[in-house]
Scaffold this active site. Structure first.
Site, PDB file in Angstrom:
ATOM      1  N   LYS A 201     -11.019  24.946   7.346  1.00  0.00           N
ATOM      2  CA  LYS A 201     -10.561  26.158   6.730  1.00  0.00           C
ATOM      3  C   LYS A 201     -11.606  27.293   7.327  1.00  0.00           C
ATOM      4  CE  LYS A 201      -8.351  24.658   2.713  1.00  0.00           C
ATOM      5  NZ  LYS A 201      -7.343  25.417   2.216  1.00  0.00           N
TER       6      LYS A 201
ATOM      7  N   LYS B 119       3.974  21.376   0.398  1.00  0.00           N
ATOM      8  CA  LYS B 119       3.214  20.942  -0.708  1.00  0.00           C
ATOM      9  C   LYS B 119       4.091  20.530  -2.019  1.00  0.00           C
ATOM     10  CE  LYS B 119      -0.918  23.299   0.776  1.00  0.00           C
ATOM     11  NZ  LYS B 119      -2.023  24.342   0.442  1.00  0.00           N
TER      12      LYS B 119
END
Length: 340
Positions: A153, A261
């Protein structure tokens, strides 16, 4: 007659999870249970998992919607995909509970070599945002655990510090040994993104997820057209429910990858539409969990295995909670496995 009931749950993080949208210490959701009135002991279970500020279902009235679904499940069972189109997390929960209920054994939605414990699924090791020392420790732990693909990230800390971490990693490990992915969660502006992409490309980064905020189709299209490294769309796909709109988005932006997702997109049927769209524009894709409990992760992993995508998938989030549901999933040498 089909019956349903639900119960809320709260998952607690072992360590606060840092993203560019804030730090998570816990997350809420619901489990939906389906069963036939004449056989109440055999149940299918699905998970309605909510990510604050990201899930389309993160809005007032969600528990009322879940209650409505449970009270009317018998009449909804053939049309829930349409009725729940704007409630993707609820739709995903109902879909997986339906599949689970139809199976011969609870928890086995898609029988395969994965569910029999014969094959694992390659996954990326997720590096959470935090202090530099914390991120470096996570990296060491993942490499020691046998991961050959890491996803870091970026965007919430000082980018120069993040870049140095990536530099150090690449000096130690070539791209042939260690695949590096980064996820910006839309942290950069369209003006600064090209320069960042140029610098990341020098480190042989595999791809960057969502370099700029979703909703800027023309700006993202320009980035994808001129990018020196592949761009993957993530948040961009959330909230796009109609197949024509999915095609329009993909054909306008023409990304190199799509991130699927199921818990945020509306489940497996909805995700398959995105795969169809990706194939039409010659884009790659991979599947990622969205901080579901092991209930949702178990379903997503089994479905993902049936797709025969050899790329590392994003299915390693089940270890981040202190009170996760017990399911026979485990990670070994950078792969997700399931005990038979």
């Amino acid at each position: 007659m089909l019956k349903a009931e639900y119960k809320p749950y709260t998952l607690k993080f072992k360590t606060p999870g840092g993203t560019s949208r804030g730090v998570l210490t816990q997350k809420s959701g619901w489990f939906i249970y389906l069963y036939h009135a004449n056989n109440p002991l055999k149940k299918g279970i699905g998970e309605c998992s909510i990510l604050p500020k990201l899930s389309p279902d993160d809005k007032p009235g969600i528990e009322d919607k879940i209650k409505f679904v449970c009270e009317n499940i018998d009449s909804l069972q053939d049309r829930y995909h349409e009725v729940l189109k704007d409630w993707p997390a609820v739709r995903f929960a109902v879909e997986t509970a339906m599949i689970d209920l139809k199976g011969s054994k609870s928890g086995i939605l898609y029988p395969s070599d994965f569910t029999q414990g014969k094959c694992g699924i390659p996954i990326n090791g997720l590096i959470w945002m935090g202090t530099i020392d914390y991120m470096l420790q996570q990296i060491e732990d993942k490499i020691e655990a046998g991961f050959t693909c890491l996803k870091m990230k970026i965007g919430a800390l000082d980018f120069e510090a993040e870049y140095k971490i990536l530099q150090q990693l690449r000096k130690r490990f070539s791209k042939e040994f260690l695949e590096l992915r980064v996820d910006a969660n839309g942290a950069f502006t369209p003006a600064e993104a090209p320069g960042i992409l140029e610098r990341l490309a020098k480190l042989d980064i595999h791809s960057i997820e969502q370099p700029i905020m979703a909703g800027q189709w023309q700006e993202m299209a320009l980035l994808c057209e001129n990018t020196p490294l592949p761009i993957a769309l993530d948040e961009e796909l959330i909230g796009v429910f109609e197949i024509d709109e999915k095609r329009k988005l993909a054909e306008t932006i023409r990304p190199q990858y799509l991130i699927l997702k199921p818990g945020l997109l509306g489940g497996f049927k909805a995700s398959l539409e995105w795969i169809e769209v990706a194939n039409q524009i010659n884009a790659g894709w991979w599947v990622t969990s969205a901080l579901e409990s092991n209930i949702g992760l178990n379903a997503i992993a089994q479905w993902t295995f049936t797709l025969n995508n050899p790329m590392p998938q994003g299915l390693g989030t089940g270890q981040v909670f202190t009170n996760n549901v017990t399911v026979p999933l485990f990670i070994k040498n950078g792969q997700l496995w399931r005990h038979a």
